[in-house]
Write an enzyme that holds these catalytic residues in place. Structure first.
Site, PDB file in Angstrom:
ATOM      1  CG  ASP A  64      -8.793  -1.751   1.964  1.00 18.19           C
ATOM      2  OD1 ASP A  64      -9.663  -2.626   1.782  1.00 18.19           O
ATOM      3  OD2 ASP A  64      -8.235  -1.594   3.066  1.00 18.19           O
ATOM      4  CG  HIS A  65      -8.968  -6.109   0.830  1.00 22.15           C
ATOM      5  ND1 HIS A  65      -8.900  -5.141   1.795  1.00 22.15           N
ATOM      6  CD2 HIS A  65      -8.283  -7.169   1.320  1.00 22.15           C
ATOM      7  CE1 HIS A  65      -8.199  -5.597   2.823  1.00 22.15           C
ATOM      8  NE2 HIS A  65      -7.819  -6.837   2.557  1.00 22.15           N
ATOM      9  CG  ASP A 119      -7.856  -7.026   7.136  1.00 22.28           C
ATOM     10  OD1 ASP A 119      -8.143  -7.264   5.953  1.00 22.28           O
ATOM     11  OD2 ASP A 119      -6.688  -7.080   7.580  1.00 22.28           O
ATOM     12  NE  ARG A 379      -1.509 -12.980   6.708  1.00 23.09           N
ATOM     13  CZ  ARG A 379      -2.688 -12.586   7.164  1.00 23.09           C
ATOM     14  NH1 ARG A 379      -3.638 -12.232   6.332  1.00 23.09           N
ATOM     15  NH2 ARG A 379      -2.936 -12.574   8.446  1.00 23.09           N
ATOM     16  CB  SER A 534      -7.031 -13.711   6.074  1.00 24.31           C
ATOM     17  OG  SER A 534      -8.091 -14.595   5.801  1.00 24.31           O
ATOM     18  NE  ARG A 536      -8.925 -14.696   3.031  1.00 26.49           N
ATOM     19  CZ  ARG A 536      -7.788 -14.834   2.353  1.00 26.49           C
ATOM     20  NH1 ARG A 536      -7.550 -15.930   1.677  1.00 26.49           N
ATOM     21  NH2 ARG A 536      -6.890 -13.879   2.313  1.00 26.49           N
TER      22      ARG A 536
HETATM   23  C1  MIC Z   1      -5.309 -10.714   4.010  1.00 30.59           C
HETATM   24  O1  MIC Z   1      -4.330 -10.004   4.187  1.00 30.59           O
HETATM   25  O2  MIC Z   1      -5.253 -11.945   3.897  1.00 30.59           O
HETATM   26  C2  MIC Z   1      -6.687 -10.051   3.932  1.00 30.59           C
HETATM   27  C3  MIC Z   1      -7.132 -10.166   2.540  1.00 30.59           C
HETATM   28  O3  MIC Z   1      -6.574  -8.699   4.262  1.00 30.59           O
HETATM   29  C4  MIC Z   1      -7.602 -10.774   4.914  1.00 30.59           C
HETATM   30  C5  MIC Z   1      -9.023 -10.372   4.829  1.00 30.59           C
HETATM   31  C6  MIC Z   1      -9.762 -10.982   3.665  1.00 30.59           C
HETATM   32  O4  MIC Z   1      -9.529 -12.137   3.316  1.00 30.59           O
HETATM   33  O5  MIC Z   1     -10.626 -10.294   3.123  1.00 30.59           O
HETATM   34  C7  MIC Z   1      -7.162 -10.616   6.376  1.00 30.59           C
HETATM   35  O6  MIC Z   1      -6.006 -10.444   6.629  1.00 30.59           O
HETATM   36  O7  MIC Z   1      -7.992 -10.747   7.285  1.00 30.59           O
HETATM   37 FE1  SF4 Z   2      -4.591  -5.541   2.488  1.00 28.96          FE
HETATM   38 FE2  SF4 Z   2      -4.479  -7.749   4.006  1.00 28.96          FE
HETATM   39 FE3  SF4 Z   2      -2.430  -7.069   2.446  1.00 28.96          FE
HETATM   40 FE4  SF4 Z   2      -2.963  -5.631   4.569  1.00 28.96          FE
HETATM   41  S1  SF4 Z   2      -2.321  -7.751   4.544  1.00 28.96           S
HETATM   42  S2  SF4 Z   2      -2.497  -4.849   2.534  1.00 28.96           S
HETATM   43  S3  SF4 Z   2      -5.188  -5.687   4.638  1.00 28.96           S
HETATM   44  S4  SF4 Z   2      -4.483  -7.654   1.768  1.00 28.96           S
END
Ligand code: MIC
Ligand code: SF4
Length: 641
Positions: A64-65, A119, A379, A534, A536
């Site tokens: 999905d990313h 995640d 975010r 996140s 990550r």
């Molecule tokens: C995000 O919302 O920052 C992400 C991208 O979903 C991250 C995961 C990632 O960096 O792959 C998260 O929230 O953990």
């Molecule tokens: Fe995707 Fe992270 Fe955004 Fe949720 S917060 S939609 S998991 S990138």
């Protein structure tokens, strides 16, 4: 003894430890989820464990990313994920099927179960009374291998809801109110359990919006009880058999309590550049808006899109606004295309984006220079949208739709439209054809890897004396987006640590990777809540690759702290916060690791010729991990023994 809901679920899954706040607990994990941006690393690590098949009740791999395929990298990763899933017994949700947390809620989440996801927004499924926790990919791979999840037992906070949400006030405003009161650090070391009369009036998708953004509070997770709303939702998803009632025992106690009267809540909005910079929409109304984005794992449900359509129907998107929306799942997209809501939104001038994370992670739909973007996301960190000087605001779908029509920040209550009471469907469209279930025996499956998938870097055992230079000094609330940016350019490198490490701290100090390499590694000094945001693990893995030995801060965010340990970077905390001022960039530091077990160390600042006391919160197991050079090395050492 009367237990609250969190304690009940943890007790049912306790592998070791005591349910006393601050002590380490090991929790058995029933389900795991991964997404593609963290998943490739997680499955490479799972493969390194040498097991034959996942040991969980259910493991699901979502894509999905990394959906923008401007080169072979993301497509190769998707193919790797699909084949590795089939090989090891993992359910695969194909690209296009939707955002991991939304799809998991619809099709797989179960009350009373534990879920570990790579995640940070995994707590979305807390809306279904799951204990759903976000973690680094390595922790998820260990859970897939049958290991429990180790964490510090959090304090449990009761969020007591009373009253009822008023028209045009929505679930998003509940969590924005908590962020306003408690800030992005307010949830660290805590689980938020929702209770009180007000809970009854909130549907599962609304509850999930709230638990989703508990991540922005820094909370370990958030959850709601399983009640009639839960049964209704699961029934409509054709899963009534998954329903079990779950709630706190009468007389259960909590470490802290927060009360919110839903009757008095108003539409709220988080201003740039932090989710806790919350004010009433009316306080800032009139600011011109250039973009509106509706979607993300927070607010992209069927109900959310119906609420928007109720406001947008028959209207036109304001000429100075570009409105994009991404349905959270293929189920939602199918349903709105069948009932005409999709047509209404398109007629109003909205742009249909893919059913994926999209703009939330800077994968397309970046705002114009200096633009104001109102988003239903979770975010709004600086630069995350893909436009460095954009100003991102976070609000409910109702507020976002109002802004799209008027072209300025608008309280939806000021529109001359009647609030529609959006009911959840009796039955959702059930179509799992984009979900691939693994064969009973995956031995014959060939795992396909593209040239962008590079082997995992490793670290040696920690030495007795650690010395080096302070490579960077940063302030409070540094996010993982600062440490390891996402976005369309960098994300395709998630399976290639040497390449992605060239972007570490790009927005803070682009010279960092080069200086770190030249210095042969060193230290990072930071303020409070370091590593928020996140899950990550690249925010630890890439600095490790660049030679970072220790991070010395006033305080850590939970998932990042665990990721540092997993990759053999020592997370240290100032014994006296004011000592933060006694270290500058380029200072030479040295310490002995002999006394690590005591929890107290003395850093020698060789440049300033002073000693600085530091502490750590590492458990005996964490210490062994850091000494071994990271979790994979530790697990291998244990296996040999
Ligand atoms: C995000 O919302 O920052 C992400 C991208 O979903 C991250 C995961 C990632 O960096 O792959 C998260 O929230 O953990
Ligand atoms: Fe995707 Fe992270 Fe955004 Fe949720 S917060 S939609 S998991 S990138």
């Amino acid at each position: 003894m009367a237990l609250n809901l969190t304690q009940k679920i943890i007790k049912n899954h306790l592998a070791s430890g005591e349910m006393v706040p601050g002590k380490q607990v090991a929790i058995k994990i029933d389900q795991t989820l991964t997404q593609d941006a963290t998943g490739t690393m997680s499955y490479l690590q799972f493969e390194a464990l040498g097991l034959d098949r996942v040991q969980t009740e259910l493991s699901v791999s979502y894509v999905d990313h990394n959906m923008l395929q401007t080169g072979f990298e993301n497509a190769d990763d998707h193919r790797y994920l699909q084949t590795v899933a089939a090989r090891y017994g993992i359910v695969f949700s194909r690209p296009g099927n939707g955002i991991c947390h939304q799809v998991h809620l619809e099709r797989f989440g179960r009350p009373g179960k534990t879920l570990l996801g790579s995640d940070s927004h995994t707590p979305t499924n807390g809306g279904l009374a799951m204990l759903a926790i976000g973690a680094g990919g390595l922790d998820v791979s260990l859970a897939m291998g049958g290991e429990p999840f180790y964490t510090t037992m959090p304090k449990i906070v009761l969020v007591k809801l009373t009253g009822k949400l008023q028209p045009f006030v929505s679930a998003k405003d509940v969590i924005l109110e908590l962020l306003r009161r408690l800030t992005v650090k307010g949830g660290v070391g805590r689980i938020f359990e929702y209770g009180g009369e007000g809970v009854k009036g909130l549907s599962v998708p609304e509850r999930s919006t709230i638990t989703n953004m508990g991540a922005e509070l820094g909370a370990t997770t958030s959850l709601f009880p399983s009640d009639d709303q839960t049964r209704k939702y699961l029934k409509a998803q054709g899963r009534e058999k998954d329903y079990v009632p779950m709630e706190a025992d009468p007389g259960a106690t909590y470490d802290e309590t927060v009360e919110i009267d839903l009757n008095t809540l108003e539409p709220l909005i988080a201003q740039p550049h932090s989710p806790d910079n919350v004010v009433k929409v009316r306080e800032i109304q009139g600011i011109p808006v250039s973009q509106v984005a509706i979607g993300s794992c927070t607010n992209s449900s069927y109900k959310d899109l119906l609420s928007i359509a109720g406001i947008m129907k028959g209207k036109t998107v304001h000429p100075s606004v570009s409105l994009g929306f991404s349905p959270g799942s293929r189920q939602t997209l199918e349903m709105i295309s069948q009932n005409g809501v999709l047509g209404d939104l398109i007629a109003a001038g909205a742009r249909l984006l893919e059913s994926a994370c999209g703009p939330c992670i800077g994968m397309g739909f970046a705002p114009p220079s200096g633009g104001v973007s109102v988003r239903t996301f979770n975010r709004n960190f600086e630069g995350r949208s893909g436009t460095k000087d954009a100003k991102v605001y976070l609000a409910s779908p109702e507020v976002a739709a109002a802004c799209a029509i008027t072209g300025v920040i608008t309280d939806p209550r000021d529109l001359k439209v009647k609030a529609e009471n959006v009911e959840l469907p009796e039955k959702y469209v059930l179509d799992d054809r984009m979900v691939i279930f693994p064969p009973a025996d995956g031995h014959s499956i060939e795992v396909l890897r593209g040239p962008n998938i590079k082997p995992l870097p490793t670290r040696d055992r920690i030495s007795e004396t650690v010395s080096g230079t302070v490579l960077l000094k940063v302030g409070d609330n540094i996010t993982t987006d600062h440490i390891m940016p996402a976005g369309a350019k960098v994300l395709p490198l998630r399976s290639n640590v040497p390449a992605i490490s060239q972007y570490v701290f790009e927005s803070v100090d682009p010279t960092f990777p080069k200086r770190a390499k030249e210095a042969g590694g060193g230290f990072i000094v930071g303020g409070a809540n370091y590593g928020q945001g996140s899950s990550r693990e690249h925010a630890a893995l890439a600095p490790m690759y660049l030679g970072v030995r220790a991070v010395i801060v006033k305080g850590f965010a939970r998932i990042h702290l665990a990721n540092l340990i997993n990759f053999g970077i020592l997370p240290l905390t100032f014994a006296n916060e004011s000592d933060y001022d006694k270290i500058d960039r380029d200072d030479k530091l040295e310490f002995s690791t002999k006394g690590l077990e005591t929890g107290h160390l003395v850093l020698r600042n060789l440049t300033k010729k002073i000693d600085i006391p530091v502490t750590h919160s590492l458990s005996a197991r964490d210490l062994e991990i850091v000494r071994a050079g990271g979790t994979l090395a530790y697990v291998k050492e244990q296996a040999k023994k």
